[in-house]
Design a protein around this motif. Structure first.
Motif, short mmCIF file in Angstrom:
data_model
loop_
_atom_site.label_atom_id
_atom_site.label_comp_id
_atom_site.label_asym_id
_atom_site.label_seq_id
_atom_site.Cartn_x
_atom_site.Cartn_y
_atom_site.Cartn_z
N ALA A 100 0.83 -1.20 0.00
CA ALA A 100 0.00 0.00 0.00
C ALA A 100 0.87 1.26 0.00
CB ALA A 100 -0.92 0.00 1.21
N LEU A 101 1.94 1.26 0.76
CA LEU A 101 2.85 2.42 0.78
C LEU A 101 3.51 2.63 -0.57
CD1 LEU A 101 4.51 1.89 4.28
CD2 LEU A 101 2.87 3.67 3.66
N ILE A 102 3.90 1.55 -1.24
CA ILE A 102 4.51 1.67 -2.57
C ILE A 102 3.49 2.21 -3.57
CG2 ILE A 102 5.55 0.38 -4.45
CD1 ILE A 102 6.73 -1.52 -2.38
N ALA A 103 2.25 1.67 -3.51
CA ALA A 103 1.20 2.15 -4.42
C ALA A 103 0.88 3.62 -4.16
CB ALA A 103 -0.05 1.29 -4.25
N ALA A 104 0.83 4.03 -2.90
CA ALA A 104 0.56 5.43 -2.58
C ALA A 104 1.68 6.34 -3.07
CB ALA A 104 0.37 5.59 -1.08
N GLN A 105 2.92 5.87 -2.95
CA GLN A 105 4.05 6.68 -3.43
C GLN A 105 3.99 6.84 -4.94
OE1 GLN A 105 7.89 4.80 -3.58
NE2 GLN A 105 8.91 6.61 -2.70
N ARG A 106 3.65 5.77 -5.65
CA ARG A 106 3.58 5.86 -7.11
C ARG A 106 2.43 6.76 -7.56
NH1 ARG A 106 7.83 4.07 -6.25
NH2 ARG A 106 8.82 2.19 -7.13
N ALA A 107 1.33 6.78 -6.78
CA ALA A 107 0.19 7.62 -7.13
C ALA A 107 0.29 9.02 -6.55
CB ALA A 107 -1.10 6.95 -6.64
N ASP A 108 1.42 9.35 -5.94
CA ASP A 108 1.65 10.66 -5.34
C ASP A 108 0.61 10.98 -4.26
OD1 ASP A 108 3.05 12.99 -4.92
OD2 ASP A 108 2.05 14.10 -6.52
N ILE A 109 0.31 9.97 -3.45
CA ILE A 109 -0.61 10.13 -2.32
C ILE A 109 0.20 10.08 -1.04
CG2 ILE A 109 -2.58 9.15 -1.09
CD1 ILE A 109 -3.53 7.97 -3.72
N GLU A 110 0.01 11.05 -0.20
CA GLU A 110 0.77 11.10 1.06
C GLU A 110 0.17 10.09 2.04
OE1 GLU A 110 2.14 14.27 4.56
OE2 GLU A 110 0.86 14.90 2.90
N LEU A 111 0.98 9.10 2.38
CA LEU A 111 0.55 8.06 3.31
C LEU A 111 1.75 7.63 4.14
CD1 LEU A 111 -1.66 6.13 4.33
CD2 LEU A 111 -0.95 4.51 2.55
N LEU A 112 1.70 7.88 5.42
CA LEU A 112 2.78 7.50 6.32
C LEU A 112 2.61 6.05 6.76
CD1 LEU A 112 2.92 10.72 8.55
CD2 LEU A 112 4.31 10.17 6.54
N PHE A 113 3.74 5.48 7.22
CA PHE A 113 3.70 4.08 7.66
C PHE A 113 2.76 3.92 8.86
CE2 PHE A 113 5.20 0.71 10.48
CZ PHE A 113 5.17 -0.38 9.61
N GLU A 114 2.80 4.86 9.81
CA GLU A 114 1.95 4.76 10.99
C GLU A 114 0.47 4.76 10.61
OE1 GLU A 114 4.47 6.74 10.66
OE2 GLU A 114 5.90 5.98 12.15
N LYS A 115 0.11 5.59 9.62
CA LYS A 115 -1.29 5.65 9.19
C LYS A 115 -1.70 4.36 8.49
CE LYS A 115 -5.11 7.97 8.80
NZ LYS A 115 -5.85 8.44 10.00
N ALA A 116 -0.83 3.86 7.63
CA ALA A 116 -1.14 2.61 6.93
C ALA A 116 -1.24 1.45 7.90
CB ALA A 116 -0.07 2.33 5.87
N ALA A 117 -0.34 1.41 8.90
CA ALA A 117 -0.40 0.34 9.90
C ALA A 117 -1.67 0.43 10.72
CB ALA A 117 0.84 0.42 10.80
N ALA A 118 -2.12 1.65 11.07
CA ALA A 118 -3.35 1.81 11.83
C ALA A 118 -4.56 1.35 11.02
CB ALA A 118 -3.52 3.28 12.24
N ILE A 119 -4.58 1.66 9.73
CA ILE A 119 -5.69 1.22 8.88
C ILE A 119 -5.72 -0.30 8.79
CG2 ILE A 119 -6.59 1.25 6.53
CD1 ILE A 119 -5.43 4.08 6.25
N ASP A 120 -4.55 -0.91 8.67
CA ASP A 120 -4.47 -2.37 8.58
C ASP A 120 -4.92 -3.02 9.89
OD1 ASP A 120 -3.58 -4.84 7.18
OD2 ASP A 120 -2.14 -4.90 8.83
N LEU A 121 -4.48 -2.47 11.01
CA LEU A 121 -4.87 -3.04 12.30
C LEU A 121 -6.35 -2.82 12.59
CD1 LEU A 121 -1.79 -2.09 14.53
CD2 LEU A 121 -2.37 -4.34 13.57
N ALA A 122 -6.97 -1.81 11.96
CA ALA A 122 -8.40 -1.57 12.15
C ALA A 122 -9.27 -2.57 11.41
CB ALA A 122 -8.75 -0.16 11.71
N GLY A 123 -8.63 -3.43 10.63
CA GLY A 123 -9.39 -4.47 9.93
C GLY A 123 -9.76 -4.11 8.51
#
Length: 327
Positions: free
Chosen positions: A93-116
């Motif tokens: 997800a972080l790689i896809a966000a970087q390629r799409a020029d979407i700002e997404l931090l690791f902490e945010k992506a990890a929180a979304i994943d842990l939220a189910g």
């Protein structure tokens, strides 16, 4: 002989040690990480084994993220793995966000994943919006005509509200509520049929995506069908109910009249039962003579005779008239 036994024992110990070493220490992963330019020490790999962390679940995503130019540490990936998260999906997800020029931090992506939630699917939906189709929504205009409306809602994932935000079911419920309100406000169903975009404009202006994990881009009316005449059905049901009430009241009045008639007949019978008793008292007290009593009985007998004669004459006249008609 003793030297040969000692050499064989030493060789066996060395072989067992090497087997345990290569089993416990993932040397192949260490070589792959070194070849990819990822700095991971042997002690770190041994520590992962001791912490019951699968090294391949950490090293392979780390190599992938390093090649993609992401700055992610081993500790971050290991902490997310220990928390029960999917490390590989978060890195993708972080790689896809970087390629799409979407700002997404690791902490945010990890929180979304842990939220189910599927963080990779959310990133894809941010790039490529998703179309959600509502079922047929039944709404009634002011003239009592039912309309069946089907809408297509184009949504885009909002990564900032993905944690704690409502899902697709809430969006569909709010859109359905907006459709019912808009159609119910129309004075006639023909107005909605002539201008279906009225529903889109009104519903879209209500800000239905507030508090959800999505951003509504557009609401398009796919189909509008005319249903039942609800107003006429309600009037028919009301008329039937009024008729039943009137019949019940009439039956109540009839039952009261029958009861009153029975009461009056009982009173008459009771009064007639008092006549012989009154006559007996009159005879005892001398107010009525025996001849007077016989005269009264004669009058009653004469009256009964006249009644029977009149009934028989009426029957004979009816029979004679029927004979003449037959002739």
């Amino acid at each position: 002989m003793d030297s040969i036994v000692g050499i064989s024992i030493l060789a066996s110990v060395i072989i067992i040690f090497l087997i345990l070493f290569f089993t416990f220490v993932p040397l192949g992963l260490w070589i792959s990480a070194a070849a990819a330019g990822v700095k991971v020490g042997i002690l770190n790999l041994i520590g992962m084994r001791l912490r019951r962390v699968s090294p391949s679940r950490i090293i392979l995503p780390l190599i992938k993220s390093t090649k993609a130019g992401l700055q992610i540490s081993v500790n971050q990936l290991e902490a997310h793995y220990l928390a029960g998260g999917n490390v590989d999906t978060v890195v993708d997800a972080l790689i896809a966000a970087q390629r799409a020029d979407i700002e997404l931090l690791f902490e945010k992506a990890a929180a979304i994943d842990l939220a189910g939630r599927d963080v990779l699917e959310a990133v894809k939906m941010s790039v490529n919006p998703k179309v959600i189709e509502t079922p047929n929504v039944s709404a009634v205009s002011k003239d009592g005509i039912e309309l069946l409306v089907k809408a297509r809602v184009t949504v885009r994932a909002n990564l900032e509200r993905l944690v704690g935000g409502a899902g697709e079911a809430t969006v569909l419920a709010r859109v359905g509520e907006g459709i019912v309100t808009t159609v119910g406000s129309a004075s006639a169903h023909k107005e909605v049929l002539e201008n279906p975009d009225l529903i889109s404009r009104v519903v879209l202006s209500k800000g239905l995506d507030a508090g959800t994990a999505f951003e509504i881009l557009s609401i398009d009316i796919a189909d509008v069908d005319v249903g039942r005449n609800i107003g006429a059905q309600l009037q028919t049901l009301q008329a039937e109910a009024d008729k039943n009430i009137a019949q019940a009241k009439a039956e109540e009045r009839r039952a009261m009249a029958v009861a009153r008639e029975q009461e009056m007949r009982a009173a008459v019978v009771e009064a007639e039962a008092e006549v012989p008793r009154a006559m007996a008292d009159a005879l005892r007290q001398g107010k009525l003579g025996i001849m007077d009593y016989y005269d009264m009985q004669n009058v009653v007998a004469d009256t009964n005779m006249r009644n029977s004669i009149s009934k028989s004459d009426g029957g004979s006249e009816i029979n004679s008239s029927n004979d003449k008609r037959d002739n």
